[in-house]
Design a protein around this motif. Structure first.
Motif, PDB file in Angstrom:
ATOM      1  N   THR A 101       0.853  -1.179   0.000  1.00 32.19           N
ATOM      2  CA  THR A 101       0.000   0.000   0.000  1.00 32.19           C
ATOM      3  C   THR A 101       0.892   1.232   0.000  1.00 32.19           C
ATOM      4  N   THR A 102       0.330   2.358  -0.406  1.00 37.00           N
ATOM      5  CA  THR A 102       1.140   3.568  -0.542  1.00 37.00           C
ATOM      6  C   THR A 102       0.553   4.712   0.277  1.00 37.00           C
ATOM      7  N   VAL A 103       1.431   5.616   0.698  1.00 34.99           N
ATOM      8  CA  VAL A 103       1.045   6.859   1.366  1.00 34.99           C
ATOM      9  C   VAL A 103       1.688   8.001   0.600  1.00 34.99           C
ATOM     10  N   GLY A 104       0.879   8.938   0.137  1.00 35.29           N
ATOM     11  CA  GLY A 104       1.400  10.052  -0.643  1.00 35.29           C
ATOM     12  C   GLY A 104       0.891   9.987  -2.069  1.00 35.29           C
ATOM     13  N   LEU A 123       6.903   9.266  -1.911  1.00 37.91           N
ATOM     14  CA  LEU A 123       5.871   8.235  -1.800  1.00 37.91           C
ATOM     15  C   LEU A 123       6.383   7.147  -0.866  1.00 37.91           C
ATOM     16  N   TYR A 124       5.594   6.830   0.161  1.00 35.95           N
ATOM     17  CA  TYR A 124       5.986   5.829   1.151  1.00 35.95           C
ATOM     18  C   TYR A 124       5.220   4.527   0.920  1.00 35.95           C
ATOM     19  N   GLN A 126       3.880   0.831   2.419  1.00 34.96           N
ATOM     20  CA  GLN A 126       3.519   0.106   3.626  1.00 34.96           C
ATOM     21  C   GLN A 126       2.942  -1.252   3.240  1.00 34.96           C
ATOM     22  N   ALA A 213       8.847   6.315   7.902  1.00 30.79           N
ATOM     23  CA  ALA A 213       7.401   6.256   7.733  1.00 30.79           C
ATOM     24  C   ALA A 213       6.845   7.629   8.092  1.00 30.79           C
ATOM     25  N   PRO A 214       5.786   8.084   7.428  1.00 31.56           N
ATOM     26  CA  PRO A 214       5.273   9.424   7.709  1.00 31.56           C
ATOM     27  C   PRO A 214       4.974   9.671   9.176  1.00 31.56           C
ATOM     28  N   SER A 215       4.473   8.663   9.883  1.00 27.95           N
ATOM     29  CA  SER A 215       4.105   8.845  11.293  1.00 27.95           C
ATOM     30  C   SER A 215       5.288   8.781  12.225  1.00 27.95           C
TER      31      SER A 215
END
Length: 220
Positions: A101-104, A123-124, A126, A213-215
């Motif tokens: 899965t992606t974040v961004g 782009l991160y 997960q 990771a963003p968090s």
């Protein structure tokens, strides 16, 4: 393709002086990261790849934010790497096809000492169990690539990931088309070999809590 390899260090100015004495190469001052309390040094290692050394911002009176987490890194520690993309939509599709899965994408920027604003999108990834051994992706858009504007003289020999489950991590890399080999080891980590004008340098690291990771990045 690889974009850059990230190493963490506690003392930016001291490390710059030490590495120049050891290798004959004076690292390029990159600039500060707004909101993170960090700054970086850069060096091209050929083929469009560069090294990024990140440390607490020496212009701050006290380390803070993400920079405060780096004060214990007396020796450079390989924290991870970034892969380059020019097509975020295609990268998202490839990641999802690989079961991730992606974040961004999320926008980022910093200003060079000369006052030039550099910007990018990150782009991160997960949905995996390999922490920072799975890279994030970066698209520099129209910004000059740091491998072109950073000091030359170093050359990448190899980057190896090390993991107790080498086949599983290698499968993730293969699904993403990443040119990084994986070796078996007791703990997750990396081995980086660099050729310099004064001989080969080897950096190794063992990874702990995920950083990229963003968090996980602590803002000021």
């Amino acid at each position: 393709m690889l974009d850059h390899i990230i190493l963490l260090i506690a003392d930016l100015e001291g490390f710059k002086t030490r590495l120049e004495a050891e290798t004959g190469v004076a690292l390029t001052v990159g600039g500060a990261h707004p909101g993170l309390g960090t700054a970086n040094l850069l060096a091209s290692v050929g083929n469009g790849v560069y090294l990024e050394f990140i440390a607490p911002n020496p212009e701050l009176d006290d380390p803070r934010g993400f920079g405060a987490r780096l004060v214990s890194y007396k020796e450079p520690s390989i924290a991870g790497f970034a892969a380059r993309t020019r097509d975020m939509a295609a990268t998202v599709a490839a990641a999802e096809a690989a079961g991730l899965t992606t974040v961004g994408p999320a926008a980022g920027s910093r200003e060079t000492p000369g006052g030039v604003l550099l910007s990018w999108e990150g782009l991160y990834l997960q949905g995996h169990d390999y922490g920072d051994q799975v890279p994030f992706y970066i698209d520099w858009g129209d910004t000059p690539h740091p491998s072109d504007t950073s000091v030359k003289g170093l050359k990448l020999i190899s980057l190896h990931a090390i993991h107790p489950d080498p086949d599983g991590l290698a499968a993730v890399y293969a699904g993403l088309g990443l040119p990084v080999t994986v070796a078996a080891g007791a703990a997750p980590g990396f081995e980086l070999r660099i050729d310099t004008p004064r001989g080969e340098r080897v950096y190794t690291s063992e990874l702990g809590e995920r950083i990229f990771a963003p968090s996980a990045i602590v803002q000021d």
